[in-house]
Design a protein around this motif. Structure first.
Motif, PDB file in Angstrom:
ATOM      1  N   TYR A  86       0.860  -1.185   0.000  1.00 39.79           N
ATOM      2  CA  TYR A  86       0.000   0.000   0.000  1.00 39.79           C
ATOM      3  C   TYR A  86       0.893   1.230   0.000  1.00 39.79           C
ATOM      4  CZ  TYR A  86       0.966  -0.346   5.047  1.00 39.79           C
ATOM      5  OH  TYR A  86       1.586  -0.445   6.260  1.00 39.79           O
ATOM      6  N   ARG A 137     -10.227  -2.170   0.419  1.00 38.70           N
ATOM      7  CA  ARG A 137     -10.023  -2.437  -1.010  1.00 38.70           C
ATOM      8  C   ARG A 137      -9.299  -1.256  -1.645  1.00 38.70           C
ATOM      9  NH1 ARG A 137     -13.889  -6.302  -2.985  1.00 38.70           N
ATOM     10  NH2 ARG A 137     -15.369  -6.887  -1.365  1.00 38.70           N
ATOM     11  N   PRO A 138      -8.709  -1.446  -2.844  1.00 37.38           N
ATOM     12  CA  PRO A 138      -8.089  -0.302  -3.526  1.00 37.38           C
ATOM     13  C   PRO A 138      -9.161   0.681  -4.000  1.00 37.38           C
ATOM     14  CG  PRO A 138      -8.008  -2.247  -4.915  1.00 37.38           C
ATOM     15  CD  PRO A 138      -8.555  -2.694  -3.601  1.00 37.38           C
ATOM     16  N   VAL A 193      -3.030   1.495  -6.741  1.00 33.64           N
ATOM     17  CA  VAL A 193      -3.667   1.616  -8.057  1.00 33.64           C
ATOM     18  C   VAL A 193      -2.823   2.492  -8.979  1.00 33.64           C
ATOM     19  CG1 VAL A 193      -6.045   1.206  -7.317  1.00 33.64           C
ATOM     20  CG2 VAL A 193      -5.109   3.532  -7.232  1.00 33.64           C
ATOM     21  N   VAL A 245      -5.449  -1.942 -10.921  1.00 28.35           N
ATOM     22  CA  VAL A 245      -4.678  -2.258  -9.712  1.00 28.35           C
ATOM     23  C   VAL A 245      -3.275  -2.702 -10.129  1.00 28.35           C
ATOM     24  CG1 VAL A 245      -4.511  -3.805  -7.721  1.00 28.35           C
ATOM     25  CG2 VAL A 245      -6.737  -2.873  -8.402  1.00 28.35           C
TER      26      VAL A 245
END
Lengths: 114, 235
Positions: B49, B90-91, B103, B97
């Motif tokens: 992330y 979630r993205p 992303v 992605v």
């Protein structure tokens, strides 16, 4: 930037047309609804008499054209949002365009036959 | 223990994305979502992330938290998790992605670039600086604070369907920031660039952008102002 075959090729013009036609259609609905509420008897004869006056014919025609313009902008927007394959989008838009045109001519013919 | 479900996708080894569950010991504290992700990363170092300032300034950790876009660093668990429900991360939706919660923001930045996010002024530069009155400066409030976290644009269906043509709420907020700046002289050109059926007019005013903005900004209002400027120019 990108412009395809929307109604006026300008976002602002399309936006104004959609708002203007929406107001016109709202007024038309009020006029027609008022007739049904106020008419003493709703028969074919009274309806025919009501629809055969020239101002109402013109107003109805304006309403039909407004629906066509309003619908075309909306349908074009839906097509460019959700239908990505070009061939399917083209077929859908041609079908919508032809149907809209037919409805306008048909409405015209009905109005002037009264 | 907090139940956490995270979107995982590593294109080098996974054929398709999947949700992976974790149990996190929060020590009874109301942590921020970013802190929870850090604890998970200690358990599973493969989790990816983005993060940087961890205080809602850099805009790196925009993600979808229990169905709503937001910054992980300023979203407390208690704000999004009710009862024994899990924390679901979630993205940001609608963008490709790269891996896990990361992303590809290329389309988002291309739209930002399109609105020319810098002052344009062809008049001779003054000796020191171009001055603004306090009133003129006030007009930039609620606009300049945007940190480009992409929470708003990726919450916008119009941006999902046409990310290459619709500028999106973030870009349009920035567009208005330069349109209203007293030091900018390219107003007509900027407006002309937005007057096609996609760039601005794909906004249907559903206000998802306003709902998710972690800085409390109002892109829908800015879009309304641009529309008004176009109307005044066109009529």
């Amino acid at each position: 930037m990108v412009t395809v075959t929307n109604l006026s090729r300008s976002g602002m013009s399309d936006w104004i047309i959609q708002r203007f036609t929406a107001v016109l259609l709202a007024v038309y609905v009020v006029v027609i609804a008022s007739y049904f509420f106020c008419a003493s008897e709703a028969s074919y004869e009274t309806w025919k008499e009501f629809m055969s006056c020239l101002p109402l014919k013109i107003f109805t025609l304006l309403a039909v054209i407004s629906i066509a313009a309003h619908a075309w902008i909306g349908l074009w927007t839906i097509a460019t949002d959700y239908i990505k394959p070009l061939l399917i989008r083209a077929i859908y838009l041609i079908a919508c365009g032809v149907a809209t045109f037919v409805y306008v001519i048909w409405a015209f013919q009905i109005l002037w036959s009264v | 223990m907090l139940k956490v479900s995270i979107y995982r996708y590593n294109p080098e080894i996974d054929s398709e994305p999947h949700m992976k569950d974790y149990q996190v010991d929060t020590g009874g504290k109301d942590l921020m979502v970013l802190d929870v992700l850090s604890l998970i990363k200690e358990q599973d170092p493969t989790l990816s992330y983005r993060r940087s300032c961890r205080e809602g300034v850099c805009g790196s950790d925009g993600m979808n938290i229990n169905g709503k876009n937001g910054l992980a660093c300023v979203t407390a668990i208690s704000d999004v998790v009710k009862g024994n429900k899990p924390l679901v991360v979630r993205p940001l939706p609608g963008l490709p992605v790269i891996r896990d919660l990361v992303v590809d923001l290329t389309l988002f930045y291309q739209q930002y670039e399109k609105i020319k996010p810098y002052l344009i002024n062809d008049t001779p530069a003054p000796a020191i600086e171009r001055l603004q009155s306090p009133e003129e400066r006030d007009k930039l409030d609620g606009l300049y604070e945007c940190i480009l976290c992409a929470c708003c644009s990726t919450a916008c269906p119009s941006f999902w369907w046409n990310p290459d043509k619709f500028v999106g709420p973030s870009g349009l907020l920035q567009a208005y920031r330069f349109l209203i700046d007293s030091r900018d002289t390219a107003t007509s050109e900027r407006l002309a660039d937005l007057n096609d059926p996609f760039s601005l007019f794909r906004c249907r005013g559903i206000m998802n952008c306003v709902d998710v903005c972690p800085k409390g900004l109002n892109p829908t209002k800015a879009i309304g102002h641009i529309r008004k400027m176009l109307l005044q120019q066109g009529v």
